[in-house]
Design an enzyme around this catalytic site. Sequence first.
Site, mmCIF file in Angstrom:
data_model
loop_
_atom_site.group_PDB
_atom_site.id
_atom_site.type_symbol
_atom_site.label_atom_id
_atom_site.label_comp_id
_atom_site.label_asym_id
_atom_site.label_seq_id
_atom_site.Cartn_x
_atom_site.Cartn_y
_atom_site.Cartn_z
ATOM 1 N N LYS A 1 26.832 40.008 25.588
ATOM 2 C CA LYS A 1 26.964 40.734 26.853
ATOM 3 C C LYS A 1 25.849 41.753 26.926
ATOM 4 C CE LYS A 1 29.811 40.706 30.385
ATOM 5 N NZ LYS A 1 30.663 39.599 30.852
HETATM 6 P P1 NAD Z 1 31.556 42.498 41.341
HETATM 7 O O1 NAD Z 1 30.586 43.588 41.082
HETATM 8 O O2 NAD Z 1 31.131 41.354 42.180
HETATM 9 O O3 NAD Z 1 32.891 43.088 41.980
HETATM 10 C C1 NAD Z 1 33.637 44.106 41.402
HETATM 11 C C2 NAD Z 1 34.683 44.550 42.416
HETATM 12 O O4 NAD Z 1 35.537 45.522 41.820
HETATM 13 C C3 NAD Z 1 34.087 45.231 43.656
HETATM 14 O O5 NAD Z 1 34.862 44.893 44.797
HETATM 15 C C4 NAD Z 1 34.249 46.709 43.333
HETATM 16 O O6 NAD Z 1 34.267 47.538 44.500
HETATM 17 C C5 NAD Z 1 35.583 46.674 42.637
HETATM 18 N N1 NAD Z 1 35.843 47.859 41.812
HETATM 19 C C6 NAD Z 1 34.997 48.525 41.005
HETATM 20 N N2 NAD Z 1 35.629 49.563 40.431
HETATM 21 C C7 NAD Z 1 36.902 49.514 40.864
HETATM 22 C C8 NAD Z 1 38.048 50.305 40.633
HETATM 23 N N3 NAD Z 1 37.997 51.358 39.812
HETATM 24 N N4 NAD Z 1 39.198 49.959 41.250
HETATM 25 C C9 NAD Z 1 39.251 48.906 42.079
HETATM 26 N N5 NAD Z 1 38.200 48.122 42.340
HETATM 27 C C10 NAD Z 1 37.040 48.431 41.738
HETATM 28 O O7 NAD Z 1 32.028 42.005 39.895
HETATM 29 P P2 NAD Z 1 32.692 40.597 39.501
HETATM 30 O O8 NAD Z 1 31.602 39.698 39.065
HETATM 31 O O9 NAD Z 1 33.631 40.182 40.555
HETATM 32 O O10 NAD Z 1 33.493 41.006 38.192
HETATM 33 C C11 NAD Z 1 34.819 41.529 38.230
HETATM 34 C C12 NAD Z 1 35.463 41.350 36.868
HETATM 35 O O11 NAD Z 1 35.467 39.959 36.532
HETATM 36 C C13 NAD Z 1 34.761 42.045 35.705
HETATM 37 O O12 NAD Z 1 35.720 42.447 34.754
HETATM 38 C C14 NAD Z 1 33.903 40.940 35.108
HETATM 39 O O13 NAD Z 1 33.555 41.159 33.768
HETATM 40 C C15 NAD Z 1 34.842 39.758 35.277
HETATM 41 N N6 NAD Z 1 34.186 38.454 35.240
HETATM 42 C C16 NAD Z 1 33.179 38.146 36.093
HETATM 43 C C17 NAD Z 1 32.611 36.876 36.031
HETATM 44 C C18 NAD Z 1 31.551 36.438 36.989
HETATM 45 O O14 NAD Z 1 31.188 35.248 36.956
HETATM 46 N N7 NAD Z 1 31.051 37.278 37.862
HETATM 47 C C19 NAD Z 1 33.043 35.955 35.074
HETATM 48 C C20 NAD Z 1 34.088 36.299 34.221
HETATM 49 C C21 NAD Z 1 34.656 37.555 34.321
#
Ligand code: NAD
Length: 417
Positions: free
Chosen positions: A104
């Site tokens: 990561k």
């Molecule tokens: P992103 O940046 O696209 O979206 C994150 C979202 O969470 C946004 O809507 C943001 O406003 C919101 N957010 C941030 N802080 C917050 C809070 N304190 N309370 C409520 N909402 C909040 O990110 P993503 O890619 O959607 O990732 C989200 C989660 O999924 C993370 O934990 C990431 O590690 C995990 N994840 C992502 C992927 C991927 O392919 N993008 C894969 C596996 C896991």
Amino acid sequence: MTQSFYESVLQRIDATAERVKLNQGVHNILRQPERELTVAIPVVMDDGDIKVFTGYRVQHSSVRGPCKGGIRYHPDTNLDEVRALATLMTLKCAVANVPYGGAKGGVRCDPSKLSKTELQRLTKRYTAMILPIIGPRHDIPAPDVNTNAETMGWVMDAVSMYEGQTVLDIVTGKPIDLGGSVGRREATGRGVMLNTMEILKRLKKNPKDTKIAIQGFGNVGSVAAELLEKQGCRIVAVSDVSGGLYSPDGIDVKKLIDFVYGSQKRRLLQNYDGYEKINNEELLELDVDVLIPAALENQITSDNVDKIKAEIIVEGANGPVTKNADDVLAEKGITIVPDILANSGGVIVSYFEWVQSIQSFFWDIDEVNKNLKKILIKSFNEVWEIKEKEKVTMRDAAFMLSIRKIAKAIELRGIFP
Ligand code: NAD
């Protein structure tokens, strides 16, 4: 005080080690990342000032293949968090049985305060700084919180400039016009949807009678919301960093996606008129059938666990439930589909993208989605089988499955030299 994210992950590894009677040496290997790099990233800002940011890349394990994991941009990112996320990636890749280890990366910054040109310079300098340890056969980055296809295009360009040739297989989650895979952007949310449908089936629940609340309306949360709505579920609440929206009759997800993503800059949900406004704590505590935390880690902790009313939690985010809170939820009989299974759709399609980049031969969306479903359902069934046989939670089962596979790989390779 809330447990640190890495502490939670280590406690789960320790508990699993005991359960599967893991060799102590192998247990010690899993408790420590193989390699950690902290870098200083000077960036010339648009006003001519130089700012120095801190970045990280942690490679937890390469025993099952090249390391794989996203890059996160967030003001709170730190080494503890990146270590935890890298460790979860090792376990996730083993559950899905894709031939990768875990890594990561992260940069401590607030991307909402940076211009696009500043973000591009930051990304390219960060890439240059971690270049000694990444590579298509060593460590392949991907998007995570606050990074996206555009960011991955910049990473690809920076590496390509160093190599003197275009290097497609250095990152996944690239723009489709730059060799990215169709279906990658939606893959994590699609995987969350598939896992949710599968758990509803196992628990004999009708999707049409299922009320869902989703925390986080980014890449994972918004796609999961859209696809689950298409399956007939009722999305009653969603939220982002600005707060949440609630409608007991159901939210029109498509309309919200158009609102948030329909202009150059992402709009915040608090600026949407039409549904009742709630805050993120209230969203987590709603009386729903399924809660999908899809924002950040440590959202359900000892502080709020007693107020959680959902029957099922599907972890779109990595590490949204601390180990202490997890124990309480297990006691209460709440079913959790754990992160290393629930959000593995992203790394599975990243694997497909890497394969396509290496072969310079591209699949269509049916091929991508068909293979994603095949791998996900197989992993789900394997986890479920262990859960039933060993009478443990789905998280324990997923940890047992992955740690056994990693231990086997360590044993087969032998310790070098
Ligand atoms: P992103 O940046 O696209 O979206 C994150 C979202 O969470 C946004 O809507 C943001 O406003 C919101 N957010 C941030 N802080 C917050 C809070 N304190 N309370 C409520 N909402 C909040 O990110 P993503 O890619 O959607 O990732 C989200 C989660 O999924 C993370 O934990 C990431 O590690 C995990 N994840 C992502 C992927 C991927 O392919 N993008 C894969 C596996 C896991």
